[in-house]
Scaffold this motif. Structure first.
Motif, PDB file in Angstrom:
ATOM      1  N   LYS A  23       0.847  -1.192   0.066  1.00 32.80           N
ATOM      2  CA  LYS A  23       0.104   0.124   0.036  1.00 32.80           C
ATOM      3  C   LYS A  23       0.682   1.070   0.052  1.00 32.80           C
ATOM      4  CE  LYS A  23      -3.302   2.376   2.779  1.00 32.80           C
ATOM      5  NZ  LYS A  23      -4.058   2.463   3.883  1.00 32.80           N
ATOM      6  N   GLU A  24       1.820   1.383   0.762  1.00 38.82           N
ATOM      7  CA  GLU A  24       2.973   2.370   1.047  1.00 38.82           C
ATOM      8  C   GLU A  24       3.568   2.653  -0.434  1.00 38.82           C
ATOM      9  OE1 GLU A  24       4.086   5.790   2.632  1.00 38.82           O
ATOM     10  OE2 GLU A  24       2.707   4.477   3.436  1.00 38.82           O
ATOM     11  N   ALA A  25       4.013   1.416  -0.773  1.00 35.90           N
ATOM     12  CA  ALA A  25       4.728   1.636  -2.365  1.00 35.90           C
ATOM     13  C   ALA A  25       3.690   2.222  -3.239  1.00 35.90           C
ATOM     14  CB  ALA A  25       5.110   0.093  -2.470  1.00 35.90           C
ATOM     15  N   HIS A  26       2.493   2.025  -3.454  1.00 35.69           N
ATOM     16  CA  HIS A  26       1.355   2.434  -4.294  1.00 35.69           C
ATOM     17  C   HIS A  26       1.546   3.780  -4.118  1.00 35.69           C
ATOM     18  CE1 HIS A  26       0.616  -1.194  -6.545  1.00 35.69           C
ATOM     19  NE2 HIS A  26       0.234  -1.869  -5.677  1.00 35.69           N
ATOM     20  N   ILE A  27       1.236   4.257  -2.905  1.00 36.97           N
ATOM     21  CA  ILE A  27       1.144   5.664  -2.649  1.00 36.97           C
ATOM     22  C   ILE A  27       2.402   6.584  -2.792  1.00 36.97           C
ATOM     23  CG2 ILE A  27       1.137   7.444  -0.509  1.00 36.97           C
ATOM     24  CD1 ILE A  27      -0.662   4.992   0.960  1.00 36.97           C
ATOM     25  N   ARG A  28       3.558   6.123  -2.514  1.00 32.49           N
ATOM     26  CA  ARG A  28       4.916   6.576  -2.990  1.00 32.49           C
ATOM     27  C   ARG A  28       5.459   6.355  -4.216  1.00 32.49           C
ATOM     28  NH1 ARG A  28       7.933   6.401   2.584  1.00 32.49           N
ATOM     29  NH2 ARG A  28       9.526   7.128   1.300  1.00 32.49           N
ATOM     30  N   ALA A  29       4.766   5.558  -5.098  1.00 34.22           N
ATOM     31  CA  ALA A  29       5.213   5.426  -6.482  1.00 34.22           C
ATOM     32  C   ALA A  29       6.618   4.438  -6.572  1.00 34.22           C
ATOM     33  CB  ALA A  29       5.331   6.733  -7.493  1.00 34.22           C
TER      34      ALA A  29
END
Length: 147
Positions: A23-29
């Protein structure tokens, strides 16, 4: 196996929250390849220094722990913040929005710090006295004064 499935498997190997990391990876690209590279660096570090060496590595040895790991010792330093992707951020140059987000994150995770704080004490109050929190608060003050 696709890259995100591999990230999930690597998280499982280290008993980490894969859903939170993804989830954090998707938020921060952040790409799955970048996360996999972080795990690869951790495996290399462990191969050289051993598991015990990895667990006892200096805080600044970013590759000693895998992505998704929060080293609780971070609260005892006043110079850097290490994010979930094991990237070091110099507090004195962090933007205000990010500083505020880190403070909110630390406050939300305060119950996780019980083993570091005073026995039976107020963990939120203790957290506010740590070098990290003091440095983050000082950074916000400095940014407010600059405006």
């Amino acid at each position: 196996m696709d890259d995100w499935a591999l990230v999930a498997e690597l998280c499982y190997m280290f008993d980490l929250d894969s859903a939170g990391l993804v989830k954090e990876a998707h938020i921060r690209a952040v790409s799955p390849r970048d996360i996999i590279a972080g795990f690869t660096r951790t495996f290399a570090y462990m191969r050289i220094h051993g598991i015990e060496g990895s667990a006892n590595a200096p805080l600044t040895e970013l590759d000693a722990l895998p992505p998704g790991t929060l080293d609780k010792r971070i609260v005892f330093n006043d110079a850097i913040w290490i994010d979930t992707f094991r990237t070091s951020h110099t507090i004195s140059t962090m933007p205000g929005e990010y500083v505020s987000a880190v403070i909110a994150f630390l406050q939300a995770r305060a119950p996780d710090w019980y083993d570091l704080g005073p026995e039976g004490g107020d963990i939120q109050a203790w957290l506010e006295t740590t070098p990290l929190m003091l440095a983050l608060r000082h950074r916000l003050e400095a940014l407010d004064e600059a405006d």
